[in-house]
Design an enzyme around this catalytic site. Structure first.
Site, PDB file in Angstrom:
ATOM      1  N   ARG A 120       0.847  -1.192   0.000  1.00 29.51           N
ATOM      2  CA  ARG A 120       0.000   0.000   0.000  1.00 29.51           C
ATOM      3  C   ARG A 120       0.881   1.239   0.000  1.00 29.51           C
ATOM      4  NH1 ARG A 120      -4.774   0.288   4.242  1.00 29.51           N
ATOM      5  NH2 ARG A 120      -3.058   0.857   5.592  1.00 29.51           N
ATOM      6  N   THR A 153      -1.293   7.451  -0.431  1.00 32.76           N
ATOM      7  CA  THR A 153      -2.611   7.289  -1.072  1.00 32.76           C
ATOM      8  C   THR A 153      -3.376   6.069  -0.558  1.00 32.76           C
ATOM      9  OG1 THR A 153      -1.743   5.868  -2.822  1.00 32.76           O
ATOM     10  CG2 THR A 153      -1.656   8.246  -3.210  1.00 32.76           C
ATOM     11  N   ASP A 166       0.366  -3.249  12.033  1.00 32.36           N
ATOM     12  CA  ASP A 166       0.837  -3.624  10.692  1.00 32.36           C
ATOM     13  C   ASP A 166       1.240  -5.096  10.702  1.00 32.36           C
ATOM     14  OD1 ASP A 166       2.717  -4.103   8.470  1.00 32.36           O
ATOM     15  OD2 ASP A 166       2.457  -1.963   8.091  1.00 32.36           O
ATOM     16  N   ASP A 206       4.832  -6.035   9.402  1.00 31.13           N
ATOM     17  CA  ASP A 206       5.883  -5.644  10.353  1.00 31.13           C
ATOM     18  C   ASP A 206       5.901  -6.563  11.567  1.00 31.13           C
ATOM     19  OD1 ASP A 206       6.771  -3.591   8.789  1.00 31.13           O
ATOM     20  OD2 ASP A 206       5.683  -2.019   9.862  1.00 31.13           O
TER      21      ASP A 206
END
Ligand code: PRP
Ligand code: URA
Length: 209
Positions: free
Chosen positions: A104, A108, A200, A203
């Site tokens: 991603r 944006t 995340d 991560d």
């Protein structure tokens, strides 16, 4: 019309709660994701067709049942989807694995494709697309479009945590695809992260926090 299937078995919910906890480290996070993927994979393959086979037990001949020729492919969306492959493949060891690389854009939030390698006969397989997070739905929509452009007709999408906004978008864009998830969370924040979510996923799996 396809729908979102909530797989909320108590063991899955329990393990997911440990994953959500920010104190849980990468090793435990990976192990739990693997375990949940196997448990969810069990549900997702519940309707696989069986066929009769003749075998011989140590006692006698018999007609028994085995999963029929339906071939499977597991396709993780990189990176985080990688954490869901082993759990499903341990249930279906003959499944082939394809990879779709998407990230991603941080500004944006739109997915950017950077890699795609799929089994050559992917169009003949039941495809299980996997990614732990379904947030805006952009990554799932693009991965599903890519698979359909390769001729796939039979695709299921398995995630761990989904946001209602993303589920609605994916179902609208791909009304033929069933979505399976372990939790439907509340909403997306200003950075398009799922709330409460688990942070995340990539991560946390790979320790790149
Ligand atoms: C995460 C996640 C999904 C995507 C979900 O990946 O693993 O692929 O975001 O968000 P969306 O529904 O809004 O598209 P990310 O882009 O962070 O890449 P990574 O797995 O390489 O960290
Ligand atoms: N990607 C993640 O890893 N987590 C989110 O909450 C949203 C997108």
């Amino acid at each position: 019309m396809s729908q979102f299937h909530l797989i909320d078995h108590p063991l899955i919910t329990h393990k997911l709660t440990i994953m959500r906890n920010k104190k849980t480290g990468s090793k435990d996070f990976r192990e739990l994701l693997n375990e949940i993927s196997m448990l969810m994979g069990y549900e997702l393959t519940r309707d696989l067709p069986l066929q009769d086979v003749t075998i011989e037990t140590p006692i006698t001949k018999m007609t028994a049942k085995m999963v029929s020729g339906r071939k499977l492919a597991i396709v993780p969306i990189l990176r985080a989807g990688l954490g869901m492959v082993d759990g499903i493949q341990s249930l279906v060891p003959v499944a082939k694995v394809g990879h779709i690389g998407l990230y991603r854009d941080p500004e944006t939030h739109q997915p950017v494709e950077y890699y795609c390698k799929l089994p050559s006969d992917i169009q003949d397989r039941l495809v299980i697309l996997v990614d732990p997070m379904l947030a805006t739905g952009g990554s799932a929509i693009d991965a599903l479009t890519l698979l359909k452009n390769k001729g796939c007709k039979n695709i299921r999408f398995m995630c761990l945590v989904a946001a209602p906004e993303g589920v609605a978008k994916v179902l609208k864009a791909h009304p033929d695809v069933e979505i399976y998830g372990a939790a439907l969370d509340d909403h997306l924040n200003d950075h398009a992260y799922i709330v409460p979510g688990l942070g995340d996923a990539g991560d946390r799996i790979f320790g790149t926090l």
